[in-house]
Structures are given as C-alpha cells and as structure tokens.
Write a protein that holds these residues in place. Structure first.
Motif, mmCIF file in Angstrom:
data_model
loop_
_atom_site.group_PDB
_atom_site.id
_atom_site.type_symbol
_atom_site.label_atom_id
_atom_site.label_comp_id
_atom_site.label_asym_id
_atom_site.label_seq_id
_atom_site.Cartn_x
_atom_site.Cartn_y
_atom_site.Cartn_z
ATOM 1 N N ILE A 103 5.292 3.073 52.858
ATOM 2 C CA ILE A 103 6.220 4.529 53.281
ATOM 3 C C ILE A 103 5.182 5.802 53.121
ATOM 4 N N ALA A 104 4.768 5.576 52.043
ATOM 5 C CA ALA A 104 3.700 6.898 51.665
ATOM 6 C C ALA A 104 2.488 6.975 52.870
ATOM 7 N N PHE A 105 2.058 5.818 53.093
ATOM 8 C CA PHE A 105 1.031 5.796 53.989
ATOM 9 C C PHE A 105 1.166 6.172 55.275
ATOM 10 N N LEU B 260 5.712 -0.128 59.014
ATOM 11 C CA LEU B 260 5.896 -0.209 60.178
ATOM 12 C C LEU B 260 7.534 0.481 60.431
ATOM 13 N N ALA B 261 8.268 -0.065 59.538
ATOM 14 C CA ALA B 261 9.818 0.789 59.571
ATOM 15 C C ALA B 261 9.544 2.180 59.603
ATOM 16 N N THR B 262 8.780 2.645 58.863
ATOM 17 C CA THR B 262 8.763 4.241 58.604
ATOM 18 C C THR B 262 8.143 4.837 59.808
ATOM 19 N N PHE C 270 14.496 0.765 65.209
ATOM 20 C CA PHE C 270 14.331 1.034 63.862
ATOM 21 C C PHE C 270 15.156 0.268 62.948
ATOM 22 N N ALA C 271 16.504 -0.061 63.558
ATOM 23 C CA ALA C 271 17.192 -1.091 62.995
ATOM 24 C C ALA C 271 16.385 -2.539 62.853
ATOM 25 N N ILE C 272 15.897 -2.753 63.758
ATOM 26 C CA ILE C 272 15.166 -4.070 63.718
ATOM 27 C C ILE C 272 13.937 -4.081 62.641
ATOM 28 N N VAL D 168 15.492 -4.191 59.292
ATOM 29 C CA VAL D 168 16.114 -5.619 58.834
ATOM 30 C C VAL D 168 14.874 -6.698 58.623
ATOM 31 N N LEU D 169 13.761 -6.750 59.394
ATOM 32 C CA LEU D 169 12.505 -7.193 59.085
ATOM 33 C C LEU D 169 11.822 -7.037 58.069
ATOM 34 N N ALA D 170 11.813 -5.802 57.339
ATOM 35 C CA ALA D 170 11.380 -5.409 56.027
ATOM 36 C C ALA D 170 12.271 -6.179 55.096
ATOM 37 N N ILE D 171 13.382 -6.020 55.003
ATOM 38 C CA ILE D 171 14.584 -6.586 54.321
ATOM 39 C C ILE D 171 14.368 -7.805 53.863
ATOM 40 N N ILE D 172 14.046 -8.695 55.132
ATOM 41 C CA ILE D 172 13.911 -10.296 55.199
ATOM 42 C C ILE D 172 12.618 -10.422 54.466
ATOM 43 N N VAL D 173 11.573 -9.799 54.867
ATOM 44 C CA VAL D 173 10.148 -10.108 54.155
ATOM 45 C C VAL D 173 10.007 -9.847 52.785
ATOM 46 N N MET D 174 10.700 -8.724 52.362
ATOM 47 C CA MET D 174 10.793 -8.304 51.120
ATOM 48 C C MET D 174 11.373 -9.252 50.104
ATOM 49 N N TYR D 175 12.570 -9.798 50.838
ATOM 50 C CA TYR D 175 13.612 -10.585 49.989
ATOM 51 C C TYR D 175 12.600 -12.056 49.940
ATOM 52 N N ASP D 176 12.202 -12.403 50.846
ATOM 53 C CA ASP D 176 11.428 -13.724 50.716
ATOM 54 C C ASP D 176 10.171 -13.602 49.657
ATOM 55 N N ALA D 177 9.425 -12.478 49.571
ATOM 56 C CA ALA D 177 8.305 -12.481 48.977
ATOM 57 C C ALA D 177 8.907 -12.503 47.425
#
Length: 149
Positions: free
Chosen positions: A139-141, A57-59, A72-74, A77-86
């Motif tokens: 990212i690759a996809f 999504l971010a890419t 892109f900033a949103i 930030v969403l990606a960081i939150i999701v990955m941190y939570d995981a």
C-alpha cells in the motif's frame, strides 16, 4: 506494447513484489548475519511479497479506477484470497513439512542404508505479521509511486 509498458498499476505491483523480495534478503542478513541469496526467489519469510504485490495492485486500481469501481472490488477480493491462503493453507503446509522433516531425520538415524529422502521445503507460508507487513509495504509503495508519477 507501449500500453503494457506504461501501465503504472501493473509495474507498481511488480516492483512492490521485487522490493519485498529484496527486503527478505536484507532482513535475513540483519537477523542471521549472513547472506542467503536463495531468499530472493523463495516463498515465505518477512515480508510477504505476495501480500505486497496484491496490496499494491489493489491500491493502484483504487487510485486509478476509484474505490467504487468493479475493478477495485475484484482486486480487493483477490488480495484477501491471496493473503488468507498465505496464512492458512500455505502456512499449514510449511508446518507439515517441518514435522515430516523431523520424522525423516529420525528415520535416517534408524536406517543408514537404503533411500535417503530429500528434506521438504518448510518456508512456504506466512505468519499474520509477515502478511501484514507485506500488505502495508504494498500500500505504501503504491501511494508513493502514484504520488511521484
């Protein structure tokens, strides 16, 4: 409706998630030498489909809106939150479930009559490696998707 169906960023993110879930099934087969179809619908495991989704999504947003855009900033930030939570809260919850299941097993040995609690789901979160591979996959996809279409 046509706009929704032609939203490449949306479909890239969704398909990255599907790809990650399918890879979980095949990776499990390669490691355990048996099919476990439940892997298609579960959280946790290699690679992280949540990370693949938000990274794709971010890419996609970065490629379409630009790296300087608020969208892109949103999405970053969403990606960081999701990955941190995981790797944080969901991983800790899975480890707690694992320990509780061990206690339940010991409890069952002591008390054969009475309530027999169901085991808790243990595969909830991800290791850093699972999140990293999921993010790289997303990212690759997305890069391949936008290069081809």
């Amino acid at each position: 409706m046509a706009d929704l169906l032609s939203n490449q960023v949306l479909w890239t993110a969704i398909l990255a998630s599907v790809l990650a879930q399918l890879l979980k099934l095949f990776i499990y087969y390669l490691v355990e030498h048996r099919w476990e179809w439940e892997r298609l619908a579960e959280t946790g495991g290699m690679p992280s489909s949540h990370s693949a989704t938000v990274s794709a999504l971010a890419t996609g947003v970065g490629l379409t809106s630009g790296l300087q855009s608020p969208l892109f900033a949103i999405s970053i930030v969403l990606a960081i939150i999701v990955m941190y939570d995981a790797t944080g809260i969901r991983r800790a919850a899975g480890l707690h479930a694992e320990r509780l299941n061990e206690l339940i097993t010991e409890f069952r040995k002591l008390v054969e009559q009475g309530p027999q609690p169901e085991p808790l789901k243990e595969l909830l979160g991800h290791t850093y490696l699972e999140v990293g591979v999921g993010a790289a996959l997303g990212i690759a996809f997305a890069l391949i998707s936008f290069a081809l279409l």
